[in-house]
Design an enzyme around this catalytic site. Structure first.
Site, PDB file in Angstrom:
ATOM      1  CE  LYS A  55       0.288 -66.179 -21.560  1.00 22.32           C
ATOM      2  NZ  LYS A  55      -0.702 -65.577 -22.472  1.00 22.32           N
ATOM      3  CD  GLN A  99      -3.706 -66.104 -24.395  1.00 18.12           C
ATOM      4  OE1 GLN A  99      -3.097 -65.792 -23.378  1.00 18.12           O
ATOM      5  NE2 GLN A  99      -3.094 -66.419 -25.518  1.00 18.12           N
ATOM      6  CG  ASP A 122      -0.375 -59.224 -23.028  1.00 15.82           C
ATOM      7  OD1 ASP A 122       0.557 -60.035 -23.096  1.00 15.82           O
ATOM      8  OD2 ASP A 122      -1.584 -59.545 -23.034  1.00 15.82           O
TER       9      ASP A 122
HETATM   10  N1  GUN Z   1      -1.987 -64.441 -27.887  1.00 16.09           N
HETATM   11  C1  GUN Z   1      -0.824 -64.794 -28.494  1.00 16.09           C
HETATM   12  N2  GUN Z   1       0.217 -64.170 -27.912  1.00 16.09           N
HETATM   13  C2  GUN Z   1      -0.289 -63.420 -26.920  1.00 16.09           C
HETATM   14  C3  GUN Z   1       0.297 -62.566 -25.946  1.00 16.09           C
HETATM   15  O1  GUN Z   1       1.505 -62.360 -25.896  1.00 16.09           O
HETATM   16  N3  GUN Z   1      -0.571 -61.975 -25.088  1.00 16.09           N
HETATM   17  C4  GUN Z   1      -1.908 -62.176 -25.148  1.00 16.09           C
HETATM   18  N4  GUN Z   1      -2.667 -61.539 -24.283  1.00 16.09           N
HETATM   19  N5  GUN Z   1      -2.481 -62.960 -26.023  1.00 16.09           N
HETATM   20  C5  GUN Z   1      -1.676 -63.590 -26.908  1.00 16.09           C
END
Ligand code: GUN
Length: 299
Positions: A55, A99, A122
Site C-alpha cells: 500500500k 490494518q 476502507d
Molecule cells: N485486512 C484484510 N483486508 C483488509 C482491508 O481491506 N482493510 C484493512 N484495513 N485490513 C484488512
C-alpha cells in the site's frame, strides 16, 4: 473444452493507478500538497506487513504522501485510540487505514468507529456502511475489495450488470455484505450464500456472476459453476506446495481455478486478480477523500 478469459487484475489496477497519478499532479497544483494516506499496523503478522508495504509503495509511486505507523503487538488500546485521534485531527492526513486483524486485546469495532468517516478509506465505519446501504455514493467511501471486484466483473461482461443473478459466497463486513449492496445498486439479483448455506453447489450453479469470498482454499469447484459465468475470486489462502519443494507454500483462491477455468466464461486468477485491485481502489478512495476535504474536483 472451452477455456475462460483470464481477467488480468494486475493490468487493470495498473491502468487505474496510472490514470490516478495524472490526476494527482493536477491536485497538487491546485492544493499545494499531495494527498496523504496514513496506515496503522499493530503487530507482526507477516501477511499484513506485506499488504501494508505494498500500500505504501503504490501510494508513493502515484505521488501521494504515505505515512506508516508500525506498533508492537502488545500496544495498549489507548495508544491506538490516541494515534487515530491524532490522525483524525491532522489536516494534512486525508485517509486513515488501520490494518486488520488487530491483536485480540484491541476492540476492532471501537477503533474503526473512531476513524473520522470522511477519512475512512476502507469504508468500514458505520456511517459509511449506512451510506452504502442507502445508495448514497456521493458521500460514502466504499470498501476497496468489493469495489475492485465489480470493476473486474464489468471488464469481462461490459458495464451493464443489470438483471444478472449474482451469488456472493461469504458474508463478511469487509467483502460479502458490501459486495451485495454494490451489486444490488447495479440491478443484479443478489444472493448472499455462505459456508452454512444448504445446497450451496446448487445455489452457486444458478449464478451468472459468482463472487467467492468465503475464505476456504479451492472450495468452489468447476462443476459448481454455470457454463459461461463470470467468477471473481476474492480468496487469498496460503497452502502447502510440496511440488515446489519441501516446506514451500503457494497462494490459492476460494475457487478451484484449474477446474473452474474450463467452465467459466471469465475468471480472476489468484494471485493477480482481485488483490491488486484492492490497492488501486484504496488509492482511489484516498484521492476521493482528499478531493472532498479540499473542495477540489476528483475528475
Ligand atoms: N485486512 C484484510 N483486508 C483488509 C482491508 O481491506 N482493510 C484493512 N484495513 N485490513 C484488512
Amino acid at each position: 473444452m472451452s477455456t475462460a478469459k483470464i481477467i488480468d487484475g494486475k493490468a487493470i489496477a495498473g491502468e487505474m493507478t496510472d490514470q490516478l497519478a495524472d490526476r494527482v499532479k493536477t491536485y497538487i497544483s491546485q492544493t499545494g500538497s499531495p494527498p496523504c494516506l496514513a496506515v496503522v499496523l499493530v503487530g507482526e503478522d507477516p501477511a499484513s506487513a506485506v499488504y501494508v508495504r505494498n500500500k505504501g509503495k503504490t501510494a508513493e509511486k502515484i505521488g501521494f504522501r504515505s505515512i506508516q505507523h508500525t506498533l508492537p503487538a502488545d500496544t495498549a488500546e489507548d495508544v491506538v485510540i490516541e494515534l487515530v485521534n491524532d490522525l483524525n485531527d491532522d489536516p494534512a492526513v486525508n485517509g486513515i487505514l488501520v490494518q486488520l486483524p488487530l491483536p485480540d486485546h484491541i476492540d476492532e469495532k471501537k477503533i474503526i468507529g473512531l476513524i473520522a468517516p470522511e477519512k475512512d478509506v476502507d469504508g468500514f465505519h458505520p456511517i459509511n456502511v449506512g451510506r452504502l446501504g442507502a445508495g448514497d455514493f456521493e458521500s460514502a467511501l466504499i470498501p476497496c475489495t468489493p469495489a475492485g471486484s465489480i470493476i473486474l466483473a464489468k471488464s469481462a461482461h461490459g458495464e451493464n450488470l443489470s438483471g444478472l443473478n449474482a451469488v456472493i459466497v461469504g458474508r463478511s463486513n469487509i467483502v460479502g455484505k458490501p459486495a451485495a449492496q454494490l451489486l444490488l445498486a447495479e440491478n443484479c439479483t443478489v444472493t448472499i450464500a455462505h459456508s452454512r448455506t444448504k445446497g450451496l453447489e446448487t445455489v452457486v450453479r444458478r449464478a451468472d456472476l459468482v463472487v467467492a469470498a468465503v475464505g476456504r482454499a479451492e472450495m468452489i469447484k468447476g462443476d459448481w459453476i454455470k457454463p459461461g459465468a463470470i467468477v471473481i475470486d476474492v480468496g487469498i489462502n496460503r497452502v502447502p506446495a510440496p511440488e515446489k519443494g519441501d516446506g514451500k507454500t503457494k497462494l490459492v483462491g476460494d475457487v478451484d481455478f484449474d477446474s473452474a477455468k474450463n467452465v467459466a466464461g471469465a475468471i480472476t486468477p489468484v494471485p493477480g486478480g482481485v488483490g491488486p485491485m484492492t490497492i488501486a481502489l484504496l488509492m482511489h478512495n484516498t484521492f476521493t477523500a482528499a478531493c472532498r476535504q479540499n473542495g477540489v474536483s476528483s475528475i
